[in-house]
Write an enzyme that holds these catalytic residues in place. Structure first.
Site, PDB file in Angstrom:
ATOM      1  N   THR A  65       5.667   0.961   1.677  1.00 49.43           N
ATOM      2  CA  THR A  65       6.651   0.345   0.785  1.00 49.43           C
ATOM      3  C   THR A  65       6.467   0.858  -0.646  1.00 49.43           C
ATOM      4  O   THR A  65       7.446   1.120  -1.351  1.00 49.43           O
ATOM      5  CB  THR A  65       6.519  -1.190   0.849  1.00 49.43           C
ATOM      6  N   ALA A 111       1.419   4.875   1.910  1.00 50.75           N
ATOM      7  CA  ALA A 111       1.153   5.354   3.262  1.00 50.75           C
ATOM      8  C   ALA A 111      -0.158   6.125   3.261  1.00 50.75           C
ATOM      9  O   ALA A 111      -0.429   6.886   2.329  1.00 50.75           O
ATOM     10  CB  ALA A 111       2.269   6.264   3.721  1.00 50.75           C
ATOM     11  N   LYS A 168       1.950  -0.779  17.615  1.00 53.95           N
ATOM     12  CA  LYS A 168       0.531  -1.131  17.651  1.00 53.95           C
ATOM     13  C   LYS A 168       0.267  -2.180  18.719  1.00 53.95           C
ATOM     14  O   LYS A 168      -0.743  -2.136  19.396  1.00 53.95           O
ATOM     15  CB  LYS A 168       0.100  -1.677  16.287  1.00 53.95           C
ATOM     16  N   SER A 183       0.851  -1.198   0.000  1.00 54.86           N
ATOM     17  CA  SER A 183       0.000   0.000   0.000  1.00 54.86           C
ATOM     18  C   SER A 183       0.879   1.237   0.000  1.00 54.86           C
ATOM     19  O   SER A 183       2.063   1.182   0.304  1.00 54.86           O
ATOM     20  CB  SER A 183      -0.881  -0.005   1.238  1.00 54.86           C
ATOM     21  N   SER A 231       0.809   7.131   7.719  1.00 52.33           N
ATOM     22  CA  SER A 231       2.219   7.037   8.128  1.00 52.33           C
ATOM     23  C   SER A 231       3.075   7.845   7.157  1.00 52.33           C
ATOM     24  O   SER A 231       2.591   8.273   6.112  1.00 52.33           O
ATOM     25  CB  SER A 231       2.649   5.572   8.147  1.00 52.33           C
ATOM     26  N   ASP A 241     -10.097  -0.014  15.842  1.00 58.81           N
ATOM     27  CA  ASP A 241      -9.012  -0.820  15.324  1.00 58.81           C
ATOM     28  C   ASP A 241      -9.054  -2.106  16.118  1.00 58.81           C
ATOM     29  O   ASP A 241      -8.433  -2.228  17.158  1.00 58.81           O
ATOM     30  CB  ASP A 241      -7.712  -0.028  15.576  1.00 58.81           C
ATOM     31  N   SER A 249      -8.729  -8.414   7.530  1.00 57.76           N
ATOM     32  CA  SER A 249      -8.296  -7.496   6.490  1.00 57.76           C
ATOM     33  C   SER A 249      -6.996  -7.968   5.837  1.00 57.76           C
ATOM     34  O   SER A 249      -6.888  -8.079   4.614  1.00 57.76           O
ATOM     35  CB  SER A 249      -8.133  -6.107   7.118  1.00 57.76           C
TER      36      SER A 249
END
Lengths: 497, 497
Positions: A207, A200, A292, A198, A203, A260, A268
């Site tokens: 990548t 960001a 996290k 994905s 963030s 979350d 997911s």
């Protein structure tokens, strides 16, 4: 009948229709309480949220405006005649209400919901209703059904290979760009690793953003296949591949609500991997006070969830709990992270050791999916492929195959060093805060923006010495980032470890 | 700094900010993932949802657009210079997340949430998150705290009287316009009954819409006080009085999601009554197969909930389970319902008996809040006040005091009779369907639109005989209503009762 008009408003993922209050053939206020209408064209129906407009320069009395997203989805030119009707809500909303009231859902109900979400029949509020009702409680059967339904709702890749490997990191650790090292190592060994990542979203770098410094990443599915055929691996952006689209839609709603849950995260991640045709997966689960996952119990529970669902869907999984106590590598932001990853692949003397070690360990775990390397031989093989330069050669081949970047991305020219006021030793670095500062500095929108860390945990420091450097390209971002670093620089300095 | 611009888009209750993608001083895409920003002016902060605009005629690169609602709330002229910042979400969202994850909330947490909702700090999605998390489970303590918090978040009326009466109907029964008969009866007796009502939102007529056929209803709080001082009662729209504003905001979000829990309904109704300064309340709870409450158990549970919360907050309550098996009266829609109510007050021979009887019973119950009428004397007193014409006199006085309507509202001129195809007896009338047909016909937007019922349950009918007449003012509405009545007319005809 109303004439279709494209309205240059980006409503993110929601279909929004704009109707003049004085709209002659209809009275939009009649629809307002329910907030949703159906736009009918040639018997096709598009569900859209409704906004009433009092300015005829935006939308006229005989026009129906559609936001960018909705206009793209209806696939008709401006001026097309369309009709309106009160919306008939998707039937699967009954299942959502049932879940809200504490019932559990069966597989076919979850399939209905995910199918309607993937085809844009839910408004954002309806998606939120499903997510929130599921956040309180989900059975493992519901999780499994959710994973399968999400994986099945978009494209499915098939690689015609018995072992197709992948890795995933739970995220939250800045600079943790191991994929760019792991993929060439694994591909050099000969295991197919078609990695789609994905960009960001919240963030400072994903990548895909980082790889884009070196090569084109927005490949079509066909182009991706070509690269993998040639190189055994790739590092592309998943956006054109349409894997588990319901997942992307739900994440976009989840984020501003900051809900979350472990269950939704596992469903997911695994749905994406299944849709991507992976058979073997290593999950990097960083554990740390600002990561996290913050406790061992939590890490264990999450690992068990991953293992249970993977087992049910026939995916081989290894969950690796890693050190998430500080950023990995030195750079945070696309250009800086690409620099670190290439320094490791090029075996430069100054390359960040922690990034190298972590990448080798993860690559080693993946290589052990090859029967001939089982029982601890993966790590040595990974070292061999990195040290021999074979991994670098494969990386160069992947970059060429994807298309070398035409643009030379440079570091930002607005520079500010953040210094410590105390003597001592770095005892902790707040991952969350470093990510926020780098993000405010402009990453990933500006590839050259970000943070370069000079000190890591355990390093001795003297008052006045620089801890890290902020790079920015735009003045307002530079000030935002400096001011946040000024409030609290994210470093804890103590007497020693 | 950006220049404030008013954007003529009605975003219902949500604060929405429109920013050009190419906005020079900021980069709105940085804020997009979180969907919310803060607009800063003179140190004040307005939270708004964010939409990015690609059309500079809507909002320019140096402008900040605000939707009608947000523009009204910021109270600054166009061109005012404002700043943007990433939104700091209200702290009380932590409590919402805690509720989502199954914890119960205490009074101060619920106060924080309701306070932030009432001051427009929550986006619609955040409101939905609170409602959905509460819909699954609420303790009675949470209900009580919610009721008190909602009542306390807006204006509070005080009537300086030991007994201030009110009535409320759970709704869902078309034509059930008893308030317009009950208020003048009770006021004629001398009990203060300052009734504020809602306009219809999804039904074909609210008391405020119907009263508006006869008199002005959008009174300020001061004007309302004057009317009550003079007449002992009033029939006004609550919109200008700002009672329990959080309730209105939450209902607007609840509706499109069609989540409708007993707990939230009770808290919603009682919060409004407490804020309105009522001390004694009669609740009309219609029970029937197409009403909101469909079983005796459900009615009993709801009555107990009402009684429990009222008891805790010091409100005297009588819950009356009434016949909700068919519409009350003959007319559905503002003009037709006003006609029925006035026919009862004027003691016309053709006045609907069911509306009269129901109104007398409810008025009787309210009158028994007067000690001197306790023990069954209320009903007789209500009959006396109606039959003597005293109630009519008070109604005329209320109409004059509020301001007689300057407009003569006429019935729609588009007329269609819906006939039965069978001989027999009417065995049932679907309240929900009749409401929808009347609504499609244009009620309450067109006061003269609606349905006039010729047959009620128990009436014999012959094939070809008209069951009801549809009135409409606008052709498209007329066709919508006819077509829905054509699909199913809402009547069940049987061999006899």
């Amino acid at each position: 009948m109303l004439k279709l008009k494209r309205i240059g408003i980006d409503t993110y993922r929601d279909n929004v229709a704009f109707i003049a209050r004085c709209c002659t053939p209809y009275r939009p206020e009649e629809f307002q309480a329910f907030r949703k209408i159906e736009v009918i064209h040639d018997g096709n129906r598009l569900l859209a949220s409704l906004l009433i407009v009092d300015d005829e320069t935006i939308v006229g009395r005989n026009e129906l405006g559609l936001s960018e997203q909705a206009f793209k989805r209806i696939q008709k030119p401006e001026g097309t005649l369309v009709q309106l009707a009160p919306a008939i809500p998707p039937r699967s909303l009954d299942h959502v209400r049932s879940k809200i009231h504490g019932h559990t859902l069966d597989e076919s109900q979850i399939n209905d919901i995910i199918g309607d979400i993937a085809t844009h029949r839910y408004s954002e509020m309806e998606i939120a209703a499903f997510l929130i009702s599921s956040a309180g409680f989900m059975t493992t059967d519901e999780m499994l059904a959710l994973t399968r339904a999400m994986a099945g709702a978009g494209n499915q890749l098939n690689w015609d290979a018995p072992v197709v490997v992948d890795k995933h990191c739970i995220g939250g650790i800045p600079g943790n760009r191991t994929s760019m090292i792991v993929v060439p190592i694994v591909a050099a060994h000969g295991l197919p690793m078609p990695k789609s990542s994905s960009r960001a979203i919240t963030s400072p770098a994903g990548t895909a953003d980082t790889m884009e410094v070196l090569a084109k990443v927005d490949l079509t599915m066909e182009e991706m296949r070509e690269v993998v055929k040639e190189c055994n691996g790739c590092l592309v952006w998943g956006g054109h591949v349409n894997l588990s689209p319901a997942d992307d839609i739900m994440i976009a709603v989840e984020r501003p609500l900051a809900i979350d849950t472990r269950e939704q995260m596992v469903a997911s991640i695994l749905s994406k991997k299944i849709a991507a045709g992976s058979t073997h997966l290593v999950v990097d689960l960083p554990l740390g006070p600002s990561a996290k996952v913050r406790s061992h119990e939590d890490a264990l529970r999450l690992r068990k969830l991953f293992e249970y669902i993977s087992d049910q869907v026939g995916l081989h999984i290894e969950v690796s709990v890693t050190d998430g106590s500080q950023p990995v590598g030195r750079g945070i932001g696309p250009v800086l992270e690409a620099r670190d990853a290439m320094a490791v692949l090029r075996r430069e003397p100054g390359a960040p050791m922690d990034l190298k070690e972590k990448s080798l360990r993860l690559a080693g775990q993946i290589l052990e999916f090859d029967k001939s390397l089982r029982g601890g031989k993966g790590y040595d093989r990974a070292c061999e492929l990195l040290e021999s330069g074979e991994a670098l050669t494969v990386m160069e081949r992947i970059i060429s195959a994807q298309g070398r970047s035409q643009k030379e991305y440079a570091l930002g020219t607005l520079i500010h060093d953040v210094a410590t006021e105390a003597d001592g030793v770095v005892t902790a670095i707040d991952c969350y805060r470093m990510a926020r500062i780098a993000r405010l500095a402009g990453a990933p929108l500006d590839k050259g923006a970000g943070i370069d860390l000079f000190k890591k945990v355990g390093d001795p420091v003297e008052a006045g010495e620089a801890l890290y450097r902020i790079y920015a390209c735009v003045e307002s971002d530079f000030q935002f980032a400096r001011s946040m670093a000024g409030e609290a620089n994210g470093y804890a300095i103590g007497a020693g470890l």
